[in-house]
Design a protein around this motif. Structure first.
Motif, PDB file in Angstrom:
ATOM      1  N   ASN A  70     -33.943  40.879  -9.147  1.00 12.84           N
ATOM      2  CA  ASN A  70     -32.875  41.700  -9.684  1.00 12.84           C
ATOM      3  C   ASN A  70     -31.513  41.170  -9.257  1.00 12.84           C
ATOM      4  O   ASN A  70     -31.394  40.395  -8.299  1.00 12.84           O
ATOM      5  CB  ASN A  70     -33.036  43.164  -9.269  1.00 12.84           C
ATOM      6  N   LYS A  80     -25.631  37.435 -16.205  1.00  6.01           N
ATOM      7  CA  LYS A  80     -26.455  38.553 -15.730  1.00  6.01           C
ATOM      8  C   LYS A  80     -27.526  38.916 -16.756  1.00  6.01           C
ATOM      9  O   LYS A  80     -28.695  39.118 -16.413  1.00  6.01           O
ATOM     10  CB  LYS A  80     -25.575  39.768 -15.457  1.00  6.01           C
ATOM     11  N   THR A  99     -41.687  40.753  -6.215  1.00  3.18           N
ATOM     12  CA  THR A  99     -40.721  39.908  -6.916  1.00  3.18           C
ATOM     13  C   THR A  99     -41.470  39.032  -7.907  1.00  3.18           C
ATOM     14  O   THR A  99     -42.597  38.598  -7.624  1.00  3.18           O
ATOM     15  CB  THR A  99     -39.929  39.029  -5.935  1.00  3.18           C
ATOM     16  N   GLU A 153     -31.540  38.561 -16.159  1.00  5.48           N
ATOM     17  CA  GLU A 153     -32.370  39.765 -16.206  1.00  5.48           C
ATOM     18  C   GLU A 153     -33.515  39.624 -17.195  1.00  5.48           C
ATOM     19  O   GLU A 153     -34.585  40.220 -17.018  1.00  5.48           O
ATOM     20  CB  GLU A 153     -31.506  40.972 -16.565  1.00  5.48           C
ATOM     21  N   GLU A 202     -28.986  42.644  -7.923  1.00  2.12           N
ATOM     22  CA  GLU A 202     -28.468  43.146  -6.647  1.00  2.12           C
ATOM     23  C   GLU A 202     -29.068  42.424  -5.449  1.00  2.12           C
ATOM     24  O   GLU A 202     -28.513  42.487  -4.342  1.00  2.12           O
ATOM     25  CB  GLU A 202     -28.734  44.645  -6.526  1.00  2.12           C
ATOM     26  N   SER A 252     -35.318  38.260  -5.391  1.00  2.00           N
ATOM     27  CA  SER A 252     -35.785  39.632  -5.517  1.00  2.00           C
ATOM     28  C   SER A 252     -36.214  40.040  -6.925  1.00  2.00           C
ATOM     29  O   SER A 252     -36.881  41.062  -7.097  1.00  2.00           O
ATOM     30  CB  SER A 252     -34.661  40.577  -5.077  1.00  2.00           C
ATOM     31  N   VAL A 304     -31.500  36.918  -7.919  1.00  2.00           N
ATOM     32  CA  VAL A 304     -32.574  37.084  -8.893  1.00  2.00           C
ATOM     33  C   VAL A 304     -33.815  36.314  -8.469  1.00  2.00           C
ATOM     34  O   VAL A 304     -34.946  36.827  -8.557  1.00  2.00           O
ATOM     35  CB  VAL A 304     -32.105  36.639 -10.294  1.00  2.00           C
TER      36      VAL A 304
END
Length: 321
Positions: free
Chosen positions: A260, A223, A275, A227, A262, A258, A255
């Motif tokens: 992210n 993650k 995005t 990120e 989520e 979008s 990821v």
């Protein structure tokens, strides 16, 4: 230019998965700066170096001290002894705020499964360790003996995708009540009564997978790396990821879709998707020949995305609705 050190490492340490497809999707600028987030035996790194000019450079990350022995003395290569979750800080340390591409093969090297003393495989009776970095963190033995049955059940269900997670945890609880579980053999003996003989190998592999993922905090590290990836990629830079687990693949897919974890796609006032990436091709799986030659590649899935490049005439980001 050929690299004998990396060629030897590839054949003895790990067979790189989806090698041609991943590097074809990664190296679009021979003069660029690239990151191999998961060096291992160096198979992918060797192929990246073969595509770079004298101006290009590759930084390869690995937190396992064993992987350091596979490092090349190529002047275009730098080995970074660290978890890839710290990639952003290290690239800044080396003077690169932006890079041209990032590759991450999230599979565990064959070396780890084949080295009995590391405790990654149920094929050997060995200390129950499973740490990629053996100098820090709790071992699998610590996890199995010290965590609650409820916590272990959740790990087996989430990371191992085992419906019998609660029964497995209870079996471990009964075994450790008689004495600390210190070896892979003791762990196997503890959970076998819950696992049917016809599925023994598959389910034991899932038990070990779940413990390994938790011991090494693999999902947290992934993650963090994902990120940070868009922050350090240049416009038009490539993010190339090979996954082997549904949870990993879902994070990567979110990821890339979008920007992210989520997977929530935001839009501007006009309905344009906000995005940082555009997808490059469709997900790729190993063909039948690769799966036969390298059975550990069977669950692999390759995804490629490119960061938005405002100077690219064919970039369709602003047209997405």
């Amino acid at each position: 230019m050929p690299n004998r050190n990396l060629e030897k490492a590839e054949t003895t340490y790990h067979v790189p998965v989806l090698l041609r497809q991943s590097i074809d999707g990664l190296v679009v600028n021979p003069d660029g700066i690239y990151v191999d987030a998961t060096f291992g035996g160096g198979g992918h790194s060797r192929e990246i170096l073969s595509r770079l000019s004298d101006k290009g450079h590759l930084y390869s990350f690995d937190q396992d001290a064993d992987a350091m022995r596979n490092a090349s003395d190529d002047p275009r290569f730098t080995f970074v002894y660290s978890n890839f979750r710290y990639m952003k800080n290290f690239m800044r340390y080396y003077g690169h705020e932006k890079v041209d591409g990032i590759l991450a093969d999230l599979g565990v090297s064959s070396h780890h499964f084949d080295d009995a003393e590391r405790g990654f495989s149920f094929r050997f009776d060995a200390p129950l360790d499973m740490r990629m970095n053996q100098k820090e963190g709790q071992s699998a033995a610590d996890l199995v003996n010290d965590q609650s049955e409820e916590t272990l059940a959740g790990l087996f269900y989430t990371y191992g995708e085992l419906q019998c997670g609660r029964q497995l945890a209870q079996a471990i609880g009964r075994a450790r009540a008689k004495g600390r579980i210190e070896t892979t053999g003791q762990l196997c003996d503890a959970v076998r009564p819950v696992i049917g003989r016809e599925r023994e190998k598959k389910d034991l592999a899932k038990v070990f997978q779940a413990l390994r993922m938790e011991v090494n905090h693999e999902m947290d590290a992934l993650k963090e790396m994902l990120e940070n990836a868009s922050d350090i990629l240049k416009p038009g830079g490539r993010l190339v990821v090979i996954t082997y687990h549904s949870l990993e693949d879902r994070l990567v897919k979110n990821v890339m879709k979008s920007g992210n974890i989520e997977g929530v796609v935001e839009q501007d006032f006009y309905g344009n998707r906000l995005t940082p990436y555009r997808l490059v091709g469709k997900p790729v799986a190993p063909d039948a020949r690769e799966q036969q030659e390298n059975p550990r590649s069977r669950s692999a899935k390759l995804r490629i995305a490119e960061t938005f490049n405002p100077d690219a005439a064919d970039d369709r980001r602003s047209k997405r609705r």
